[in-house]
Design a protein around this motif. Structure first.
Motif, short mmCIF file in Angstrom:
data_model
loop_
_atom_site.label_atom_id
_atom_site.label_comp_id
_atom_site.label_asym_id
_atom_site.label_seq_id
_atom_site.Cartn_x
_atom_site.Cartn_y
_atom_site.Cartn_z
N ALA A 195 0.55 -1.27 0.08
CA ALA A 195 0.06 -0.30 0.03
C ALA A 195 0.49 1.10 0.12
N ILE A 196 1.68 1.55 0.53
CA ILE A 196 2.58 2.62 0.87
C ILE A 196 3.36 2.63 -0.05
N ASP A 197 3.81 1.55 -1.11
CA ASP A 197 4.58 1.58 -2.49
C ASP A 197 3.73 2.21 -3.27
N LEU A 198 2.43 1.97 -3.77
CA LEU A 198 1.44 2.26 -4.45
C LEU A 198 1.22 3.61 -4.10
N THR A 199 1.18 4.25 -2.90
CA THR A 199 0.64 5.49 -2.19
C THR A 199 2.08 6.41 -3.16
N GLU A 200 3.10 6.02 -2.70
CA GLU A 200 4.35 6.49 -3.22
C GLU A 200 4.15 6.99 -4.85
N ALA A 201 3.76 5.82 -5.38
CA ALA A 201 4.02 5.28 -7.03
C ALA A 201 3.23 6.84 -7.26
N LEU A 202 1.77 6.82 -6.70
CA LEU A 202 0.87 7.40 -7.18
C LEU A 202 1.34 9.31 -6.60
#
Length: 371
Positions: A195-202
């Motif tokens: 979830a953190i990786d996805l948020t950072e990517a966004l």
């Protein structure tokens, strides 16, 4: 902004046409008047018989001619005024008809209807060019809005998935206190990391789209070497050979964003490769006024119809070989595309004849004055 009501463009053009016609008529009558005053003799009793250019003109004295000329001139000017207003109103309506269609299309677009097109027919003039440009703008805007809607829907789905998994794990732990807490914590850690990786990517994707970064000279060859060194353990685990070639190629941009761009490309090239024994080649070189970065990998053949979807967000290329532990969040090439676009560059995806993909990025180079 509040503006005072004014005359319509059609009425302004009508008044302009009528005014011009009235002015031209006045000047013409003035010329005739001067001509009459110049060639008529002074007042003499009786009739006047004179020859003008071989034509014999018979008339009365100057006073009588002038007294008859004034009412005729006034009637002529009145006719020209009425004719100019009516004709001007008609001509202005014909001339402004394309603008009415453009205004209607703009009004529909402002109300949310982006599918309407003007498709103005006729010769290539200013109105046709304006209508074509407006149609192109509507097409791009509709495509952009549709892309944003898909992105929002996919992002919501992707963010909801880890949250739903976390809630399921917590509910399970609450209903079964005897469950191994270490296993639960490990699974929660994996889900939260995703979830953190996805948020950072966004966030990175949004940052690149806004172009909110400082530009400085960056050597793509050094960036390629750093990305390869970072991903070397993953390549060795997959028994993938990493090869960095080329020469110095300086581009103007953000070193952090360009590093993320190259890292994403190399990671994709490693993951979407043969299970073992594949190769990844990273090449940099200057070409004229551009700096070129090329990443090639071996692997299964990539269908050409799959290429346009690879740079869309959350498109993981399900027809390509990958390992589950490095499947990513579906934003790898979307972030690459966004970073390239933010740096005013171009991204080209080409299937290799023997399998795999060739990714070529061209960025504006740094001139001699910037070295």
């Amino acid at each position: 902004m509040i503006r005072r009501p004014g005359l319509s463009a059609r009425l302004k053009l009508t008044i302009s046409y009528a005014g011009f016609l009235l002015l031209a008529g006045t000047l013409l009558l003035a010329v005739v008047w001067v001509f009459v005053l110049r060639h008529l003799p002074d007042d003499d009793p009786g009739s006047i018989r004179r020859r003008f250019g071989g034509v014999i003109i018979v008339g009365t004295n100057r006073t009588e001619l002038l007294s008859g000329f004034a009412p005729a001139a006034a009637a002529t000017l009145a006719f020209l005024l009425v004719f100019g207003l009516l004709g001007g109103w008609f001509l202005a309506g014909r001339m402004l008809a394309p603008l009415t269609r453009i205004a209607d299309a703009a009004r529909m677009a402002s109300n949310g209807s982006l599918s309407h097109r003007i498709r103005l027919e006729g010769p290539e003039d200013e109105f046709r060019e304006l209508a074509d440009v407006f149609d192109t703008m509507l097409e791009q805007l509709e495509s952009h809005v549709a892309e944003q809607q898909r992105f929002a829907a996919n992002a919501s789905h992707e963010l909801r998935t880890p949250l739903a998994i976390s809630r399921t794990l917590l509910d399970t732990a609450r209903n079964d206190p005897t469950r191994d807490q270490g296993e639960l914590i490990e699974r929660l850690h994996i889900v939260n990391t995703r979830a953190i990786d996805l948020t950072e990517a966004l966030l990175l994707l949004s940052r690149a789209d806004r172009k909110g970064f400082t530009r400085e000279p960056v050597d793509l060859s050094l960036i390629a070497e750093e990305a390869a060194e970072t991903l070397l353990p993953l390549a060795e685990k997959r028994q993938i050979t990493l090869d960095v070639t080329g020469e110095k190629a300086q581009a103007l941009g953000s070193a952090a964003l360009l590093l993320r761009m190259v890292t994403n490309l190399v990671q994709n090239a490693i993951v979407h490769n043969h299970p073992t024994g594949g190769t990844v080649t990273i090449h940099t070189e200057p070409q004229h006024d551009t700096s070129v970065l090329r990443v090639e990998n071996t692997g299964q053949p990539v269908p050409p119809e799959l290429l346009p979807t690879l740079t869309e967000p959350f498109q993981r290329g399900t027809q390509r070989t990958r390992t589950d532990e490095h499947a990513g969040v579906g934003l790898g090439l979307a972030i690459v595309h966004s970073i390239v676009r933010a740096h005013d560059g171009t991204l080209d995806l080409t299937p290799r004849p023997t399998g795999g993909l060739r990714v070529t990025i061209r960025l504006p180079g740094v001139g001699p004055s910037n070295d």
